[in-house]
Design an enzyme around this catalytic site. Structure first.
Site, PDB file in Angstrom:
ATOM      1  N   ASP A  99       0.828  -1.211   0.000  1.00 33.27           N
ATOM      2  CA  ASP A  99       0.000   0.000   0.000  1.00 33.27           C
ATOM      3  C   ASP A  99       0.858   1.255   0.000  1.00 33.27           C
ATOM      4  O   ASP A  99       2.038   1.224   0.352  1.00 33.27           O
ATOM      5  CB  ASP A  99      -0.913   0.007   1.224  1.00 33.27           C
ATOM      6  CG  ASP A  99      -0.122   0.023   2.534  1.00 33.27           C
ATOM      7  OD1 ASP A  99       0.803  -0.800   2.673  1.00 33.27           O
ATOM      8  OD2 ASP A  99      -0.403   0.880   3.392  1.00 33.27           O
ATOM      9  N   GLU A 156       0.141  -1.201   5.604  1.00 33.47           N
ATOM     10  CA  GLU A 156       1.168  -0.798   6.572  1.00 33.47           C
ATOM     11  C   GLU A 156       1.034   0.670   6.918  1.00 33.47           C
ATOM     12  O   GLU A 156       1.209   1.078   8.071  1.00 33.47           O
ATOM     13  CB  GLU A 156       2.568  -1.066   5.992  1.00 33.47           C
ATOM     14  CG  GLU A 156       3.706  -0.937   7.014  1.00 33.47           C
ATOM     15  CD  GLU A 156       4.261   0.480   7.164  1.00 33.47           C
ATOM     16  OE1 GLU A 156       5.028   0.696   8.101  1.00 33.47           O
ATOM     17  OE2 GLU A 156       3.918   1.365   6.367  1.00 33.47           O
TER      18      GLU A 156
HETATM   19 ZN   LIG Z   1       6.762   2.168   4.263  1.00 37.03          ZN
END
Ligand SMILES: [Zn+2]
Length: 411
Positions: free
Chosen positions: A85, A180
């Site tokens: 992401d 994340e």
């Molecule tokens: Zn990162």
């Protein structure tokens, strides 16, 4: 012809950044945005094409795969992890990478925004990139080096081992994670299925910064309930919760703010604010490098609340503190060889490694807390989450070389 690590890594990188994988903090689902599957599915295809075993993708968008050891030696299994992401802070759609070969230390302009400039004054690290291939955005989006450079480094290392079947390496476990950037990268990470004895996130910045320490983090919410009445007849009756809350924020120590601290210095950071006369609340971030610091930060805020409360006896104050993540230092120090391997491999790759604390969390902090030691490695990018994000393809190649060296050392 032997594999040109730089060219191959750059090709991989450019392919991945063109796929929009922006995380959505407002979603409760995992992945937080379905489009993260667009990259995940491509990576599954590529891992299969490279001949890896156990290639899998689950409903939460975790991609895993195994490269079995080439020598059959019973060395430990090493994991390499990167996240798919990109940050919600800037758009990740229609990324148009700008490539500058043989960079000569000049400031760089952006074709998509003439008001934006990548200057050497603000980015002195560019001086270490003379002769490199530099990649920037067109000024309208982020680049996504965070963390597609990590993915590109891992995939290029796998290509190297495919092309060099006699190069020594242990069993290598790969995982690409979703979300994340919104702090949920390890929420559904199946450590048992992953099967690594220790692992590394490739989610740092420029070589040779390597990390075995992250912040420890708590989230504190201050909620104040006041009393509303028509302002025309409010004298001695109205209790404005916003006034009380603004006094709390104003009393936070100025020398403990993100904008006034660096290195190992802790901070208390008012992060989100909402309010009406009746009720106001502020989400604050406590950050430090150990639990004692977080306890002290809580005491500071409690002290401020007590002071402000005395001035607003008819308001209700509530403080709620919840843990976010913890420094991975303790877990990493239990297995010093995991740190030594990284440092040695980085030295051999010419990266001049040094350990620095991360003023943030990584997937590694979550994994280390769950028992999988997981230091962090550079990947050659800088200025994350912003339209001025950039990458050196030469430093990306240095990262690939570091991973190859690590595999050799562990084997
Ligand atoms: Zn990162």
């Amino acid at each position: 012809m032997p594999l040109d690590l730089k060219q191959k890594a750059l090709e991989n990188f450019l392919r991945y950044v063109k796929i929009d994988t922006q995380a959505n903090p407002k979603s409760d689902e995992t992945p937080s945005s379905k489009k993260q599957f667009d990259l995940a599915n491509i990576l599954v295809k590529e891992l299969n094409a490279l001949g890896l075993s156990d290639v899998s993708i689950d409903d939460n968008c975790y991609v895993m795969a195994t490269l079995p050891t080439a020598t059959g030696k019973s060395s430990p299994a090493v994991g390499f992890i990167a996240h798919m992401d990109t940050a919600p802070d800037a758009s990740g759609a229609n990324v148009k990478p700008q490539i500058y070969e043989n960079y000569q230390g000049q400031d760089l302009d952006y074709p998509g925004d003439s008001s934006l400039k990548l200057t050497v004054a603000e980015n002195p690290e560019l001086k270490t990139c003379i002769g490199h291939t530099i990649v920037t955005t067109d000024g309208t989006t982020l680049l996504g080096a965070d963390d597609k450079a990590g993915i590109a480094a891992i995939m290029t290392m796998l290509e190297y081992f495919k092309e060099n079947p006699n190069a020594p390496h242990p069993t290598i476990k790969i995982c690409f994670t979703p979300d994340e950037e919104i702090g949920r990268g390890t929420k559904f990470f199946d450590i048992e299925k992953f099967g690594a004895d220790f692992a590394y996130t490739i989610d740092g910045s420029l070589p040779g910064e390597i990390n075995k320490e992250t912040f420890s983090a708590d989230s504190a919410t201050v909620t104040i309930k006041g009393k509303n009445i028509h302002p025309g007849s409010a004298k001695n009756i109205m209790v404005n919760s916003m006034r009380a809350l603004s006094e709390v924020i104003a009393k936070l120590p100025q020398n403990m703010a993100p904008e006034t601290t660096e290195g190992y210095e802790p901070f208390i950071h008012p992060h989100e604010l909402s309010g009406t006369v009746e009720e106001s609340s502020c989400l604050m971030l406590f950050r430090g490098f150990d639990d004692e610091t977080l306890v002290k930060e809580k005491e500071i805020l409690e002290g401020i609340i007590t002071e402000v409360k005395a001035r607003y006896p008819n308001a209700e104050f509530e403080l709620k503190v919840e843990p976010s993540y913890r420094n991975m230092k303790e877990g990493c120090l239990k297995v010093p060889q995991v740190l030594d391997i990284l440092e040695e491999a980085a030295k051999e790759a010419g990266a001049n490694p040094y350990w620095a604390p991360i003023r943030g969390g990584t997937d590694g902090s979550g994994l280390t807390a769950k028992g999988l030691p997981c230091p962090n490695i550079y990947h050659g990018g800088s200025n994350f989450h912003s339209r001025t994000e950039w990458l050196s393809a030469d430093f990306l190649a240095m990262t690939v070389q570091t991973l190859i060296n690590m595999a050799k050392l562990i084997n």
